[in-house]
Design an enzyme around this catalytic site. Structure first.
Site, mmCIF file in Angstrom:
data_model
loop_
_atom_site.group_PDB
_atom_site.id
_atom_site.type_symbol
_atom_site.label_atom_id
_atom_site.label_comp_id
_atom_site.label_asym_id
_atom_site.label_seq_id
_atom_site.Cartn_x
_atom_site.Cartn_y
_atom_site.Cartn_z
ATOM 1 N N PHE A 37 0.829 -1.211 0.000
ATOM 2 C CA PHE A 37 0.000 0.000 0.000
ATOM 3 C C PHE A 37 0.853 1.245 0.000
ATOM 4 O O PHE A 37 2.062 1.191 0.199
ATOM 5 C CB PHE A 37 -0.954 0.008 1.199
ATOM 6 N N SER A 60 7.415 -2.140 -4.365
ATOM 7 C CA SER A 60 6.935 -3.068 -3.322
ATOM 8 C C SER A 60 6.276 -4.283 -3.979
ATOM 9 O O SER A 60 6.562 -5.433 -3.617
ATOM 10 C CB SER A 60 5.890 -2.395 -2.417
ATOM 11 N N ILE A 154 9.772 -2.676 1.479
ATOM 12 C CA ILE A 154 8.458 -3.133 0.992
ATOM 13 C C ILE A 154 7.408 -2.548 1.929
ATOM 14 O O ILE A 154 7.412 -2.834 3.128
ATOM 15 C CB ILE A 154 8.349 -4.674 1.020
ATOM 16 N N LYS A 155 6.529 -1.724 1.380
ATOM 17 C CA LYS A 155 5.463 -1.171 2.220
ATOM 18 C C LYS A 155 4.307 -2.162 2.173
ATOM 19 O O LYS A 155 3.349 -2.001 1.420
ATOM 20 C CB LYS A 155 5.068 0.225 1.717
ATOM 21 N N SER A 156 4.445 -3.203 2.966
ATOM 22 C CA SER A 156 3.501 -4.320 2.869
ATOM 23 C C SER A 156 2.274 -4.082 3.746
ATOM 24 O O SER A 156 2.288 -3.217 4.631
ATOM 25 C CB SER A 156 4.182 -5.624 3.286
#
Ligand code: PMP
Length: 295
Positions: A37, A60, A154-156
């Site tokens: 996101f 990401s 990684i903007k998980s």
């Protein structure tokens, strides 16, 4: 969110009402936090650093081997369409890609169709008084997951590491927590990057400390601090470095730039928002409220 029934969400190519904006219980975003996101801001109808946010979003997705369900230009249009459908010019924008519906097993490639959605809302994360007087934060006991275990760039959709630290903050009656990495160096906060100011130099932990590469962090490092004549350094920082700093401030899309007045009850500098933080905040405001074209 404050939905009076007319809020529109962009979901997989269509604008729908909040009641229709649903994803399946079999979506691996729900089952496993599998997805990514972005949090993005619009100021005066201009979407701030959208290209940087889209680059990070697609990076990401690539690291998760999640094929984006739409190309960047379509997501760009989706964001603008959602803003205008909701009559918003100053807004917080949430862009999400989920892995999509699959079986109960982990296997990500058995989820044939990722989902994309865009939510726009008018939020203000912290009360104005905190920007004026500075905020209290703690140092969380919860350590940042090592970069060898999970790439923090990684903007998980899995924020449990940060949420556990946030709970510590809430229990301590403050709004943010500084997270250390497993080596005891300062990494970042639960939803913000951290900076200190020492003898006029603006210093922030490097990527190897286990941070998200914040868009606001980069704005400070590459544009705001140099414009004000401050040298910028990326350097590993200990808790003592931060406690002994002249100033400490946090950066994030939602928080923007916010000064820290106390950490674990210890005053930073003179226990108020310092002059460099104030100048950076003023420069930030000036730039986001100017009519300069989007970059
Ligand atoms: N670190 C974390 C863990 C975050 O979640 C965020 C954003 N919410 C940030 C830093 C700040 O990044 P940005 O300036 O791109 O919002």
């Amino acid at each position: 969110m404050g939905d009076n029934g007319s809020t529109k969400i962009w979901l997989n190519g269509e604008l729908v009402g909040t009641d229709e904006a649903r994803i399946s219980v079999f979506d691996h975003a729900v089952l496993y936090g599998d997805g990514c996101f972005e949090g993005i801001r619009a100021y005066g109808g201009r979407v701030f650093k959208l290209a940087s946010h889209l680059d990070r979003m697609y990076a990401s997705a690539k690291k998760l081997r999640l094929t984006p369900p739409f190309p960047k230009d379509e997501i760009d249009r989706a964001i603008r369409t959602t803003l205008s459908a909701n009559g918003l010019t100053d807004a917080y924008i949430r862009l999400v890609f989920t892995r999509g519906v699959g079986t109960l097993g982990l296997h990500p490639f058995r989820c044939p169709k990722p989902t994309a959605f865009v939510i726009t809302d008018s939020i203000e994360l912290y009360p104005p008084e905190l920007y004026e007087n500075g905020m209290d934060v703690i140092v969380a006991r919860q350590r940042r997951i090592p970069i060898e275990s999970l790439d923090p760039s990684i903007k998980s959709l899995n924020y449990l590491n940060n949420i556990l630290a946030k709970i510590e903050a809430i229990d301590a009656d403050v709004l943010e927590a500084i997270m250390l990495n497993v080596d005891g160096q300062v990494s970042e906060c639960t939803g913000d990057n951290i900076f200190l100011v020492s003898d006029g130099v603006v210093i922030t932990p490097p990527a190897c400390a286990g941070i998200l590469h914040g868009v606001t962090r980069r704005f400070v490092m590459e544009e705001l601090a140099p414009a004000l004549g401050h040298a910028v350094e990326e350097r590993s920082l200990t808790v003592d470095d931060v406690l002994g700093a002249d100033e400490v401030f946090l950066t994030g899309t939602a928080a923007e730039i916010i000064g820290v007045k106390r950490i674990d009850g210890h005053a930073i500098g003179c226990g108020a928002v310092g002059p460099v933080t104030r100048a950076l905040t003023a420069e930030f405001r000036r730039r986001v409220s100017s009519n300069a074209p989007e970059d």
